[in-house]
Scaffold this active site. Structure first.
Site, PDB file in Angstrom:
ATOM      1  N   GLY A  92     -33.595  45.855  11.407  1.00 49.68           N
ATOM      2  CA  GLY A  92     -34.446  44.953  10.633  1.00 49.68           C
ATOM      3  C   GLY A  92     -34.153  45.078   9.157  1.00 49.68           C
ATOM      4  N   ASP A  93     -34.514  44.064   8.413  1.00 46.94           N
ATOM      5  CA  ASP A  93     -34.424  44.175   6.967  1.00 46.94           C
ATOM      6  C   ASP A  93     -35.692  44.905   6.499  1.00 46.94           C
ATOM      7  OD1 ASP A  93     -33.129  41.877   4.461  1.00 46.94           O
ATOM      8  OD2 ASP A  93     -33.790  43.960   4.332  1.00 46.94           O
ATOM      9  N   ALA A  94     -35.711  45.312   5.237  1.00 41.95           N
ATOM     10  CA  ALA A  94     -36.806  46.150   4.722  1.00 41.95           C
ATOM     11  C   ALA A  94     -38.152  45.469   4.951  1.00 41.95           C
ATOM     12  CB  ALA A  94     -36.595  46.415   3.238  1.00 41.95           C
TER      13      ALA A  94
END
Ligand code: GLC
Length: 724
Positions: A251-253
């Site tokens: 996932g992205d942040a």
């Protein structure tokens, strides 16, 4: 690929809570806090800023957890670690795959020596909208270049094998269509038809997966109304099932937490369950650890899905050699750029620079009185977006000029700053310009206006820079403008008055030296635009590979240097009412994709094709046609020519782009010499993804094709090919 015996045994031996720990990467600023995380079972951390700190974390993981599984150490090594290379958009401008791979090799060697094992790069989001600040991190508007440079970076990061001391695991990001946010506003909706998804946005990721990228990062945007962190169709059905991707989807942040404001998750537990269920393997931010374990019990999360995710994470740790040796030799950590590293990024910065126009003012001929002005004259801000605080600093152009032009009488007067409204310094610059033999204007946008969360609605030079340029033009003294930027800019209000203009992007650690190399003619400005420069901020999105529309507005006459859009050249109908145009703006971009030249001059011979007809079955059996052209350097200095091949599918079952790049090659040619450049064209180049059926099929349709070969879009010669 089935898990190894070791991975299988670990999956079987891990508790449910330990499995969840392996499926997160968390950032903690202090080493003490990071140790606590690892002690608690987190399987991946962000780089703790030194090899010694990495070893300390690995010792906790190996000696203080039940099964002693080492941690992955992630970092955004996007265009360099200690030595900063030109931004990826500039690297695309080199049209040089080998150079891009070499730069990634350098970054990987520096990063791995510091204990980094996983990078969140390459960024391969195709974008046609320079309002979006993240165009700086990608490879521009073209699908083929983005795919090719993405492959080159993955190969560079991975090297011969991931367990090597100079390899890091690559992450293709941000999956998918993140580069097409509505309004050019970061994180915004990016809806795209299946046709555009398949033929534009997915293609570079398919190439990266085919090249062996270790991970893929989900993007913040929605596609088809579904946030990508919960988009099962694309994360699992396409990426994992259709393409066979066996790496990690990260996932992205806080991208999983963001499912709540996306309003597809009622709460954090709902968001986490949705994401893992859609095919996410590693959450970035630690959301699962913030939940009550019962919220993520085996009856709330599919155990088989989680075992699959854990297997992917452990397989990467095994491939990196972490189970055999999780530690990094601290004495080998490369904390400063080597001489070779500096030379490499200096070469790259020069090769990425694009000469937009030149009336012969460049290269400089040892002028005596030189005025150095503009906000970049004394700035050290050449590193661009995604530069880490620990990177080696860059020098100033004024200092570099002082060293390199000892005979000149240099005067430095920046005149204006980047962003503020103060033009009080301009009169002094004008007075000094009147006394100078030449004025060097170093202008552009600061790094802070580029990258993530840096969308701009107005693409002109910020602050009072345009006024400075126009005031200098008014003095009549010859001048050169060097633009440092992370995106295409609107230059319409001053470009016609500038004798010579170079786009130097954000060139990295050695940007100042490279810019002076070009100004003095010690290097060739041989980059080509990887993104169109619009005439107006209101003209975006804009790109060359557009559809012609049913009512194209076209202009006649010859294609000039600044190039109208190639697809808009034809009978002069631009004054007819019912055609696709703006009433208040000229057709096409200010400068088209592929635009650029060097100091050397080249002539291309007539292109040749190995066959003007080919049977579809023959192509599908793997045959190619070969197109070749002779290129002669007609100047007295060596130079690099970038030969490009654009495909025109004359009639297709779907509206084809007016052109699309299918091959390119950069060649250095000695003065007076002639080289032959040849390209093989087969199904991969002639075909496209047909979405008439699900899943999409890659097809080549019989019919007439034209292959346009040349040094840039408006300078090509065509050969024809009939597929029957
Ligand atoms: C950021 C970026 C992503 C990066 C990640 C970790 O929000 O979107 O590109 O890899 O966070 O730093």
């Amino acid at each position: 690929m089935p898990p190894s015996r070791r991975v299988r045994a670990l999956i079987d031996g891990l508790s449910w809570a330990e499995k969840l720990g392996q499926l997160q990467i968390v950032f903690r600023p202090s080493l003490h806090e990071a140790k606590q995380l690892v002690r608690g079972g987190i399987g991946s951390v962000f780089w703790p800023r030194s090899s010694a700190a990495v070893n300390a974390l690995q010792r906790v993981a190996v000696e203080e957890t039940r099964l002693g599984i080492p941690v992955l150490v992630g970092l955004d090594v996007v265009h360099g670690h200690r030595t900063t290379a030109p931004i990826p958009l500039a690297q695309a401008a080199t049209f040089d795959r080998d150079l891009v791979r070499e730069l990634a090799r350098l970054a990987a060697a520096e990063a791995r020596s510091a204990g980094v094992t996983w990078t969140f790069s390459p960024m391969i989001d195709v974008s046609r909208d320079p309002r979006w600040g993240r165009v700086a991190e990608g490879f521009g508007e073209d699908v083929y270049i983005t795919a090719e440079m993405g492959r080159a970076m993955v190969r560079g990061y991975h090297g011969e094998e991931l367990a090597a001391s100079d390899a890091i695991a690559a992450t293709a990001k941000h999956f998918v269509a993140y580069g097409q946010p509505e309004g050019g506003r970061d994180y915004n909706t990016a809806d795209a038809s299946e046709h555009r998804l398949r033929n534009v946005h997915l293609e570079p990721f398919r190439a990266a997966v085919e090249t062996g990228a270790a991970a893929v990062m989900a993007s913040f945007n929605t596609v088809d109304g579904r946030p990508m962190h919960a988009n099962r169709r694309l994360l699992t059905d396409v990426l994992k099932s259709e393409w066979g991707f066996d790496g990690i989807v990260v996932g992205d942040a806080d991208g999983v937490r963001n499912l709540i404001p996306h309003r597809v998750a009622a709460d954090l537990a709902d968001a986490v369950r949705l994401a893992y269920g859609a095919g996410l393997d590693v959450e970035m931010g630690g959301a699962p650890s913030d939940l009550n374990p019962s919220e993520l019990a085996p009856d709330r999360l599919d155990p088989a899905r989680l075992d699959d995710a854990v297997g992917r994470v452990l397989a990467l740790k095994e491939a990196l050699g972490l189970f055999d040796d999780p530690y990094v030799p601290e004495a080998d950590e490369r904390t400063e750029p080597t001489h070779e590293a500096r030379r490499l990024v200096r070469t790259a910065a020069a090769r990425s620079a694009v000469l937009l126009k030149n009336d012969g003012t460049l290269p400089l001929r040892r002028p005596r009185r030189v005025l150095v002005t503009g906000p970049y004259a004394e700035s050290a801000d050449h590193l661009g977006a995604w530069t880490q605080s620990f990177a080696a600093p860059a020098g100033s152009i004024a200092d570099e000029l002082g060293e390199r032009m000892p005979q000149a009488e240099l005067r430095v007067a920046p005149g204006v700053r980047f962003l503020d409204d103060d033009a009080s310094g301009i009169p002094l610059v004008v007075a000094a310009a009147r006394e100078a033999d030449i004025v060097l204007v170093f202008a552009g946008e600061p790094s802070s206006l580029t990258g993530e969360a840096a969308s701009r609605s107005d693409l002109r030079l910020p602050g009072r820079q345009e006024e400075l340029i126009r005031a200098i033009a008014g003095t009549g003294t010859p001048f050169v403008v060097v633009l440092e930027t992370g995106r295409p800019l609107v230059v319409a209000d001053w470009i016609d008055r500038a004798p010579a203009v170079i786009v130097a992007w954000h060139g990295g650690t050695e940007a100042a030296a490279a810019i002076v190399d070009i100004l003095l003619g010690d290097a060739e400005p041989s980059g080509r635009l990887p993104m169109s420069f619009p005439r107006s901020s209101a003209q975006v999105p804009i790109h060359y590979a557009h559809e012609l529309t049913g009512r194209p507005a076209t202009v006649g006459g010859t294609l000039d240097e600044t190039s109208v859009d190639i697809g808009l050249h034809g009978p002069d109908n631009v004054h007819e009412k019912y055609t696709s145009k703006y009433l208040d703006l000229e057709l096409g971009p200010q400068f088209a994709f592929g635009h650029g030249s060097g100091y050397a001059t080249f002539v291309h011979g007539a292109p040749r094709i190995s066959a003007d007809t080919v049977r579809l079955e023959t192509l599908e059996a793997g045959a190619h046609v070969v197109v070749e052209v002779e290129v002669t350097n007609t100047s007295s200095r060596p130079g690099d020519e970038v030969v490009q091949a654009y495909l025109e599918d004359v009639v297709a079952s779907v509206a084809p782009p007016v052109r699309r790049l299918v091959a390119f090659e950069r060649r250095t040619v000695e003065p007076g010499a002639t080289v032959t450049v040849s390209f093989e064209l087969g199904t991969a180049e002639l075909g496209f993804w047909s979405t008439d059926s699900a899943p999409a099929r890659f097809v080549v349709e019989p019919g007439l094709f034209r292959i346009h070969i040349g040094s840039r879009l408006e300078r090509t010669q065509a050969v024809e090919l009939v597929v029957r």
